[in-house]
Write an enzyme that holds these catalytic residues in place. Structure first.
Site, PDB file in Angstrom:
ATOM      1  CG  ASP A   2      -1.945  -1.081   1.197  1.00  0.00           C
ATOM      2  OD1 ASP A   2      -1.949  -1.448   0.107  1.00  0.00           O
ATOM      3  OD2 ASP A   2      -2.421  -1.243   2.317  1.00  0.00           O
ATOM      4  CG  ASP A 433      26.439  18.914 -26.843  1.00  0.00           C
ATOM      5  OD1 ASP A 433      27.167  18.692 -26.716  1.00  0.00           O
ATOM      6  OD2 ASP A 433      25.998  17.390 -27.215  1.00  0.00           O
TER       7      ASP A 433
END
Length: 737
Positions: A2, A433
């Site tokens: 749970d 990049d």
């Protein structure tokens, strides 16, 4: 399972056993992995877990990816359907990593696995308790208390059997201050002092809370199950004679040829060998616009073939295809705890015993200090004990994290754990990049300038003729430009390369070279009026090739790796979030600065991988840094940043080194990741405020005598429900437009 409390209980119980190490319990996958020092121990592990009320199923070796439509087990109140995965010497090895080709969706009894939440064991317990409590209350309206009081006691006893058994097992396993212990102690105490009616309501509300947690856990797992359902049930494998056979996608091997008909889902990761189509990749990447794909293009499992029939060569086994990797990443991510979650768990470990001490003080001190009677002090002390249940607080962070991770996965944003998800939203800088991240990753012809007396098409034809057969990216760009203009490329002879300078050859008796401006100058070719054009093009960050014919300049061909179509919008979105975008590139300074200016961000160029690492280190001194890249040379920087983000088209090395992946391969996905992180952390703060706030209010009202036992347990159950519902809101999260 749970909530995080289940994970903590199992982990602590198993860690206490001799010869056991590296224990990991994955809530979403319902899987236990560990290392055993000697054979014959799995039985002891199973017995220990069973004592906590969890049945186990041993998984020896890698399990296949579940079939589409498989559903997870529905746990009942004693966790009859729980499973654990034990990998140790008994199984031959330490076993594969958690999630290796296996989902929680496998189950021995499909009928039981398909039960709706209201038919599970936990729900049946709630219905039974509810009937007993309501029946006793209804009879109390017409019958004397001495006849109805035993019914309330019976309802309490029915619930205390499973909860009490679990509390005793947890105490023996090293968790004496569990939520079950608090609830059982309070319920028994209430029954002893004659408040059986309230004790019955307390256990009923506790059972309702557990049921709601179970439903919420199932909802959180739906995101992972939906990903598994993206895989088709069958694949059409082509035989050598051209006929097809139906096989399960799990049986496809690398190198197999598969037929994908219009309307079919692609059953594998592969490369198109024949056929053209538009692929709907939205189920996997979240990209809503179908993308054109043809021979040589890569396709991913789960995409939908819109029109043309395709023949696809399998490049990845089923256990390692896109869908399997996504499932594995999400399952592993939900097992990774965020710093906030770790703090809450440490806090709750002290909270419960502290609360029991406070409750004892409330029972023992007021009769002497404030003149309370013993019944009142015991009653209020038990109420304080119930208020102290930390369930809502413990579930507040993992529930939000699980929902955030699932919501991101549905939209092509994969994050490898709660720690990364928490850190992304705190970013001060996003470092990109350039090649393949902010740009397309391959150069394209942007300008063709013909010399006086020459035509543009003639210039391209000469250049393409010499470049034929070359695998250089610039050569491919020139040939692609000729093809797009439908220019007939003449044959060339005596082709050769001058390394770093030019390609040369003879076309129709004319000596042709395509090379750098430096090569043209060394050949004493006069650029004339094209000199100024050359300077302008290079100033724009473009690579310029000079085409010479018999030593004279025939024209200029400018090429550049162009920004992605959404790069400007992506950078602007990041800036709008108050985060500074920068570009770190190994390209030359002029090209890097030209691209950066066009996108609206700062740039540092001519950086080697080591230089990028140093820049990341400098940026980290100013705050959290997110690094975005796609290549092998980006892997060190991705790992060095606080959070590394890989573009979906990147290399496997970059994807493995990164903490998150933007599957849709768009720059705007980085801003979406930041937005998802901030939405998740806002949800976490709301949850903690609700959990602590409700308890604070009811603590005051309880000590003042305004509220009693059942409102006290309602403070925890109600807070758990509110926290869970609030976390589930994240499943509907969508990126801001």
């Amino acid at each position: 399972m749970d909530c995080a409390s289940c994970v903590a209980k199992v982990t602590k119980a198993v860690e206490r056993l001799p010869g056991v190490s590296a224990v990991e319990v994955n809530l979403m996958a319902e899987r236990l992995t560990l290392h055993l020092d000697a054979p014959g121990q799995p039985e002891a592990i199973e017995a220990q877990v069973a004592a906590l009320g969890y049945a186990t199923k041993r998984l020896d070796g890698a399990m296949p990816t579940p079939p589409a439509g498989a559903a997870p087990a529905a746990s009942d109140y004693d966790h009859e359907h729980e499973r654990a995965d034990h990998h140790g010497p008994a199984a031959g090895a330490a076993g594969p990593p958690a999630g290796h080709g296996h989902s929680h969706a496998d189950h021995e009894d499909p009928a039981d696995a398909a039960k709706p939440w209201w038919a599970t064991g936990k729900a049946k317990l709630v219905w039974l308790l509810g009937a007993l409590v309501l029946g006793a209350y209804a009879l109390s309206l017409v019958l004397p208390e001495r006849l109805t009081y035993p019914l309330f006691l019976a309802a309490t006893a029915v619930a205390l059997v499973p909860f009490g058994r679990r509390a005793i097992a947890l105490a023996r396993a090293g968790s004496p201050f569990s939520i079950e212990t608090l609830m059982v102690t309070a319920a028994i105490g209430a029954a002893v002092i004659g408040a059986a009616e309230e004790a019955a309501v307390v256990v009923l509300l506790f059972a309702v809370g557990e049921l709601l947690e179970n439903v919420a856990a199932g909802r959180a797992r739906e995101g992972i199950r939906a990903l598994a359902n993206l895989m088709p049930r069958v694949a059409l494998r082509l035989r050598p004679d051209g006929t097809t056979e139906q096989v399960a996608p799990e049986r496809l091997a690398v190198g197999d040829l598969v037929l994908v008909r219009p309307g079919d889902r692609v059953p594998c990761d592969g490369v198109i060998e024949e056929g053209n189509t538009a692929l709907d990749e939205s189920p996997v990447t979240g990209e809503s616009v179908p993308v054109a794909r043809g021979p040589g293009d890569a396709v991913m499992a789960g995409a939908i073939n819109a029109d043309g029939a395709l023949r696809v060569r399998v490049t990845r086994a089923a256990a390692d295809n896109t869908i399997a990797r996504i499932i594995r990443m999400v399952e592993e991510a939900t097992a990774s705890r965020a710093p906030t979650q770790r703090f809450i768990e440490r806090f709750s470990a002290w909270w419960t015993p502290g609360a029991m001490i406070v409750a004892l003080i409330v029972i023992l001190v007021p009769p002497f200090a404030l003149g309370w009677d013993w019944w009142t002090s015991i009653y209020r002390g038990l109420a304080v004990l119930l208020i102290a249940c930390p369930c809502a607080l413990v579930i507040s962070v993992p529930a939000a994290m699980a929902s955030g991770l699932s919501a991101g996965a549905r939209r092509g944003l994969l994050v490898k754990g709660g720690a990364a998800l928490e850190a992304i939203g705190a970013a001060r800088t996003v470092a990109f990049d350039k090649t393949g991240t902010l740009t397309e990753g391959s150069p394209k012809v942007t300008d063709v300038i013909a010399a006086e007396g020459r035509g543009v098409e003639q210039t391209i034809a000469l250049a393409a003729a010499v470049e034929q057969g070359s695998s250089h990216p610039l050569a491919k760009a020139v040939l692609a430009e000729a093809a797009s203009r439908a220019i007939a490329v003449p044959a060339a002879t005596a082709q050769s390369a001058i390394p770093g300078r030019a390609m040369t050859g003879t076309v129709d008796g004319v000596a042709v070279s395509v090379g750098s401006p430096r090569h043209a100058r060394e050949a004493n070719a006069a650029l004339g009026a094209l000199e100024a054009v050359l300077d302008r093009l290079e100033g724009e960050g473009k690579t310029v090739a000079v085409v010479l014919a018999d030593g004279a300049v025939a024209g200029l061909v400018a090429l550049r790796d162009e920004p992605r179509p959404d790069a400007v919008a992506g950078v602007a979105a990041i800036t709008a979030l108050g985060v500074r975008p920068v570009m770190l590139t190994g390209d030359n300074r002029r090209t890097g600065e030209a691209i950066a200016i066009s996108l609206g961000l700062d740039a540092k160029a001519e950086l080697l991988p080591d230089d990028k690492l140093r820049e990341i280190g400098k940026l980290r001194e100013r705050g959290t840094v997110v690094m975005v890249g796609d290549g092998i040379n980006d892997a060190p920087a991705l790992a060095a940043a606080n959070v590394g983000v890989a573009m979906g088209s990147g290399t496997d090395v970059a994807l493995e080194a990164a903490d998150a992946t933007v599957l849709k391969d768009r720059v705007t996905g980085v801003a979406e990741l930041i937005g998802l992180s901030r939405a998740t952390m806002a949800n976490v703060r709301q949850n903690v405020a609700v959990a602590v706030g409700l308890k604070g209010v009811f603590l005051v009202t309880t000590l003042a005598g305004i509220t009693g036992l059942w409102p006290a347990i309602l403070a925890d159950t109600g807070a758990t429900v509110l926290v869970t519902l609030n976390a589930l809101r994240l499943l509907a999260w969508r990126p801001a437009r």
